[in-house]
Write a protein that holds these residues in place. Structure first.
Motif, PDB file in Angstrom:
ATOM      1  N   THR A  32      46.253  54.463  43.831  1.00  0.00           N
ATOM      2  CA  THR A  32      45.880  54.620  42.417  1.00  0.00           C
ATOM      3  C   THR A  32      45.269  53.347  41.851  1.00  0.00           C
ATOM      4  O   THR A  32      44.424  53.388  40.958  1.00  0.00           O
ATOM      5  CB  THR A  32      47.118  54.994  41.587  1.00  0.00           C
ATOM      6  N   TYR A  33      45.684  52.210  42.401  1.00  0.00           N
ATOM      7  CA  TYR A  33      45.287  50.920  41.840  1.00  0.00           C
ATOM      8  C   TYR A  33      44.310  50.162  42.722  1.00  0.00           C
ATOM      9  O   TYR A  33      44.135  48.939  42.567  1.00  0.00           O
ATOM     10  CB  TYR A  33      46.535  50.062  41.595  1.00  0.00           C
ATOM     11  N   TYR A  37      34.089  47.045  43.899  1.00  0.00           N
ATOM     12  CA  TYR A  37      33.034  46.578  43.012  1.00  0.00           C
ATOM     13  C   TYR A  37      31.833  46.135  43.846  1.00  0.00           C
ATOM     14  O   TYR A  37      31.990  45.666  44.981  1.00  0.00           O
ATOM     15  CB  TYR A  37      33.512  45.387  42.171  1.00  0.00           C
ATOM     16  N   PRO A  45      30.044  41.672  38.526  1.00  0.00           N
ATOM     17  CA  PRO A  45      30.427  42.820  39.360  1.00  0.00           C
ATOM     18  C   PRO A  45      30.292  44.127  38.583  1.00  0.00           C
ATOM     19  O   PRO A  45      30.347  44.148  37.349  1.00  0.00           O
ATOM     20  CB  PRO A  45      31.906  42.532  39.691  1.00  0.00           C
ATOM     21  N   LEU A  47      31.755  48.204  38.668  1.00  0.00           N
ATOM     22  CA  LEU A  47      32.744  49.118  39.230  1.00  0.00           C
ATOM     23  C   LEU A  47      32.047  50.242  39.983  1.00  0.00           C
ATOM     24  O   LEU A  47      31.170  50.912  39.447  1.00  0.00           O
ATOM     25  CB  LEU A  47      33.617  49.702  38.114  1.00  0.00           C
ATOM     26  N   TYR A  50      37.260  53.747  41.938  1.00  0.00           N
ATOM     27  CA  TYR A  50      38.610  53.447  41.477  1.00  0.00           C
ATOM     28  C   TYR A  50      39.560  54.500  42.044  1.00  0.00           C
ATOM     29  O   TYR A  50      39.118  55.552  42.530  1.00  0.00           O
ATOM     30  CB  TYR A  50      38.688  53.387  39.945  1.00  0.00           C
ATOM     31  N   GLY A  51      40.845  54.221  41.983  1.00  0.00           N
ATOM     32  CA  GLY A  51      41.802  55.139  42.581  1.00  0.00           C
ATOM     33  C   GLY A  51      41.494  55.405  44.037  1.00  0.00           C
ATOM     34  O   GLY A  51      41.728  56.506  44.533  1.00  0.00           O
ATOM     35  N   ARG A  54      37.637  57.615  43.861  1.00  0.00           N
ATOM     36  CA  ARG A  54      36.926  58.237  42.727  1.00  0.00           C
ATOM     37  C   ARG A  54      35.721  57.372  42.322  1.00  0.00           C
ATOM     38  O   ARG A  54      35.885  56.186  42.019  1.00  0.00           O
ATOM     39  CB  ARG A  54      37.866  58.414  41.551  1.00  0.00           C
ATOM     40  N   PHE A  88      33.427  43.952  46.843  1.00  0.00           N
ATOM     41  CA  PHE A  88      34.792  43.443  46.751  1.00  0.00           C
ATOM     42  C   PHE A  88      35.762  44.603  46.548  1.00  0.00           C
ATOM     43  O   PHE A  88      35.491  45.507  45.746  1.00  0.00           O
ATOM     44  CB  PHE A  88      34.962  42.515  45.540  1.00  0.00           C
ATOM     45  N   GLN A  90      39.755  45.448  45.233  1.00  0.00           N
ATOM     46  CA  GLN A  90      40.661  44.874  44.241  1.00  0.00           C
ATOM     47  C   GLN A  90      41.905  45.743  44.140  1.00  0.00           C
ATOM     48  O   GLN A  90      41.832  46.971  44.261  1.00  0.00           O
ATOM     49  CB  GLN A  90      39.973  44.837  42.867  1.00  0.00           C
ATOM     50  N   PRO A  96      52.409  41.399  36.010  1.00  0.00           N
ATOM     51  CA  PRO A  96      51.168  42.000  36.530  1.00  0.00           C
ATOM     52  C   PRO A  96      50.273  40.968  37.205  1.00  0.00           C
ATOM     53  O   PRO A  96      50.290  39.792  36.847  1.00  0.00           O
ATOM     54  CB  PRO A  96      50.492  42.513  35.258  1.00  0.00           C
ATOM     55  N   SER A  97      49.527  41.410  38.178  1.00  0.00           N
ATOM     56  CA  SER A  97      48.500  40.570  38.768  1.00  0.00           C
ATOM     57  C   SER A  97      47.445  41.441  39.428  1.00  0.00           C
ATOM     58  O   SER A  97      47.710  42.593  39.783  1.00  0.00           O
ATOM     59  CB  SER A  97      49.100  39.605  39.791  1.00  0.00           C
ATOM     60  N   TRP A  98      46.278  40.879  39.519  1.00  0.00           N
ATOM     61  CA  TRP A  98      45.159  41.563  40.150  1.00  0.00           C
ATOM     62  C   TRP A  98      44.626  40.676  41.265  1.00  0.00           C
ATOM     63  O   TRP A  98      44.448  39.469  41.081  1.00  0.00           O
ATOM     64  CB  TRP A  98      44.047  41.817  39.122  1.00  0.00           C
ATOM     65  N   PHE A 100      41.743  40.234  44.515  1.00  0.00           N
ATOM     66  CA  PHE A 100      40.476  40.660  45.089  1.00  0.00           C
ATOM     67  C   PHE A 100      40.428  40.318  46.577  1.00  0.00           C
ATOM     68  O   PHE A 100      40.996  39.289  47.003  1.00  0.00           O
ATOM     69  CB  PHE A 100      39.314  39.944  44.409  1.00  0.00           C
TER      70      PHE A 100
END
Lengths: 109, 121
Positions: A32-33, A37, A45, A47, A50-51, A54, A88, A90, A96-98, A100
């Motif tokens: 899901t996360y 990019y 960048p 998008l 996603y997911g 998708r 990339f 991600q 929380p953190s993101w 790449f």
């Protein structure tokens, strides 16, 4: 922290070919996360996916994403000249953190 | 249409601070968080932090704790990122990006154009 490792780091292809980029997570993550990019020189960048699978709004259907757990893939069918760029992956975690991946450069052969 | 417009390039000396702005338009400013991401020359993307423009709560990446400050101004729909104690390692393009956090997904759906910060004596 989760580490995302992309492979290959770079590849040279001709327009019309198919490309597959791998993104491997250091531990199992939620699809899901997981996002992908595209970045062209001198640009921000954009998008793509996603997911994990998708397509974002306006992204052509030659772009597709798949995978689950620790292994995810971005595929581009029939490379167009405008697809030569850096890609990339991600991931978001709830710290929380993101994070790449380090990027995969798709170059014209 | 959604737009994030960042301030221009900056040149700073080591030890100085820099403040980069990101003006949002085309959507309800307080409904979406904003991220900051940096990219050193020829390198990848590094997440720095996130701010909720509604209330101003923040979360910072561990690497930047104590050295960056994110703020927001709802009257001008602008988010700011300040980095202190600059070194040459902070030379990078700094991007703001909007957080997509609806329908169960989480990613960055719109990006600013980037702002180059050069740290040089």
């Amino acid at each position: 922290d989760i580490v995302l490792t992309q492979s290959p780091g770079a590849l040279s292809l001709s327009p019309g070919e198919r490309v597959t980029v791998s993104c491997r997570a250091s531990q199992s993550v939620s699809s899901t996360y997981l996002a992908w990019y595209q970045q062209k020189p001198g640009q921000a960048p954009r998008l793509l996916i996603y997911g994990a699978s998708r397509r974002a709004t306006g992204i052509p259907d030659r772009f597709s994403g798949s995978g689950s757990g620790t292994d995810f893939t971005l595929s581009i069918n029939r490379l167009e000249p405008e697809d030569f760029a850096v890609y990339f992956c991600q991931h978001y975690s709830s710290s929380p953190s993101w994070t790449f991946g380090q990027g995969t450069k798709v170059e014209i052969k | 249409q959604v737009q994030l417009v960042q301030s221009g390039a900056e040149v700073k000396k080591p030890g100085a601070s820099v403040k980069v702005s990101c003006k949002a338009s085309g959507y309800t400013f307080t409904s979406y968080y904003i991220h900051w991401v940096r990219q050193a020359p020829g390198q990848g993307l590094q997440w720095m932090g996130i701010i909720n423009p509604s209330g101003g709560s923040t979360n910072y990446a561990q690497n930047f704790q104590g050295r960056i400050t994110l703020t927001s101004d709802t009257s001008t729909t602008t988010v700011y990122m300040e980095v202190s104690s600059l070194t040459s390692d902070d030379t990078a393009v700094y991007f703001c990006a909007r957080d997509h956090n609806t329908d169960g997904f989480r990613h960055f759906d719109y990006w600013g154009q980037g702002a180059l910060v050069t740290v040089s004596s």
